[in-house]
Design a protein around this motif. Structure first.
Motif, PDB file in Angstrom:
ATOM      1  N   LEU A 187      -4.389   0.329  -1.870  1.00  0.00           N
ATOM      2  CA  LEU A 187      -3.973  -0.953  -1.425  1.00  0.00           C
ATOM      3  C   LEU A 187      -4.217  -2.188  -2.461  1.00  0.00           C
ATOM      4  O   LEU A 187      -5.093  -2.144  -3.225  1.00  0.00           O
ATOM      5  CB  LEU A 187      -4.907  -1.241  -0.227  1.00  0.00           C
TER       6      LEU A 187
ATOM      7  N   THR B  66      -9.239   1.574  -3.029  1.00  0.00           N
ATOM      8  CA  THR B  66      -8.777   2.962  -2.802  1.00  0.00           C
ATOM      9  C   THR B  66      -9.558   3.502  -1.573  1.00  0.00           C
ATOM     10  O   THR B  66     -10.836   2.684  -1.624  1.00  0.00           O
ATOM     11  CB  THR B  66      -8.754   3.858  -3.904  1.00  0.00           C
TER      12      THR B  66
ATOM     13  N   ILE C  90      -7.982   9.122   2.743  1.00  0.00           N
ATOM     14  CA  ILE C  90      -7.503   9.244   4.371  1.00  0.00           C
ATOM     15  C   ILE C  90      -7.814  10.407   4.795  1.00  0.00           C
ATOM     16  O   ILE C  90      -8.425  10.575   5.958  1.00  0.00           O
ATOM     17  CB  ILE C  90      -5.890   8.925   4.216  1.00  0.00           C
TER      18      ILE C  90
ATOM     19  N   GLU D 238      -5.294   6.548   0.026  1.00  0.00           N
ATOM     20  CA  GLU D 238      -4.491   4.939  -0.163  1.00  0.00           C
ATOM     21  C   GLU D 238      -4.858   4.271  -1.096  1.00  0.00           C
ATOM     22  O   GLU D 238      -5.898   4.143  -1.644  1.00  0.00           O
ATOM     23  CB  GLU D 238      -4.650   4.328   1.314  1.00  0.00           C
TER      24      GLU D 238
ATOM     25  N   VAL E 253       0.272   5.628   0.949  1.00  0.00           N
ATOM     26  CA  VAL E 253      -0.701   6.666   0.970  1.00  0.00           C
ATOM     27  C   VAL E 253       0.008   7.984   0.061  1.00  0.00           C
ATOM     28  O   VAL E 253       1.228   8.400   0.405  1.00  0.00           O
ATOM     29  CB  VAL E 253      -0.995   7.239   2.458  1.00  0.00           C
ATOM     30  N   GLN E 254      -0.759   8.486  -0.821  1.00  0.00           N
ATOM     31  CA  GLN E 254      -0.394   9.574  -1.666  1.00  0.00           C
ATOM     32  C   GLN E 254      -0.975  10.843  -1.353  1.00  0.00           C
ATOM     33  O   GLN E 254      -2.353  10.799  -1.393  1.00  0.00           O
ATOM     34  CB  GLN E 254      -0.464   8.929  -3.160  1.00  0.00           C
TER      35      GLN E 254
ATOM     36  N   ASN F 127       0.877  -1.200  -0.178  1.00  0.00           N
ATOM     37  CA  ASN F 127      -0.089   0.040  -0.082  1.00  0.00           C
ATOM     38  C   ASN F 127       0.865   1.302  -0.028  1.00  0.00           C
ATOM     39  O   ASN F 127       2.060   1.175   0.382  1.00  0.00           O
ATOM     40  CB  ASN F 127      -1.023  -0.040   1.163  1.00  0.00           C
TER      41      ASN F 127
END
Length: 109
Positions: free
Chosen positions: A95, A84, A87, A93, A26-27, A24
Motif C-alpha cells: 500500500l 506492507t 494477507i 499487500e 495484493v501479490q 495498493n
C-alpha cells in the motif's frame, strides 16, 4: 506528477490540499519462483525473482496512487508513505499513500 516523501517540494508552494490518495496491490508468490527461492535458501543470498516481483508490485501501487490523484485534479503528491502486510500464506499487500495537492512554482523576484 511530482512525487515527494516530504511535506514540501523545493521551489514550489502548495496552493490547494485535495485529499488522501492511495494505491495498493495484493501479490501472490509464483510457483516457479517459489521453487527457485527454496533452492536459494540452501546457499543463501538475494532471491532475485522475489525482489523483481515486489519491485513491479510497488510500481503498480504507485501508478494507481498517481491515477487517483490525477482524477482528483492534483499535480503533485506529498508526504508519500509505503506499507506492507501479509494477507495470507504466500500473499502480501503493498500500500502506498500520500496527500494529493496542487502546487505551483514560487516566484522569487
Amino acid at each position: 506528477m511530482i512525487l515527494s516523501n516530504t511535506i514540501d517540494v523545493a521551489g514550489y508552494r502548495v496552493t490547494e490540499f485535495i485529499s488522501l490518495v492511495n494505491g495498493n496491490i495484493v501479490q501472490s508468490k509464483h510457483v516457479g519462483r517459489d521453487i527457485m527461492a527454496g533452492l536459494k535458501t540452501l546457499i543463501g543470498g538475494e532471491i532475485a525473482g522475489y525482489t523483481e516481483m515486489l519491485s513491479d508490485a510497488r510500481d503498480m501501487a504507485v501508478q494507481r496512487m498517481i491515477d487517483d490523484a490525477k482524477l482528483k485534479g492534483a499535480n503533485a503528491i506529498i508526504n508519500i508513505r509505503f506499507t506492507t502486510s501479509a494477507i495470507s500464506q504466500g500473499m502480501a499487500e503493498i500500500l502506498v499513500y500520500g496527500t494529493a495537492v496542487v502546487i505551483e512554482k514560487e516566484n522569487h523576484n
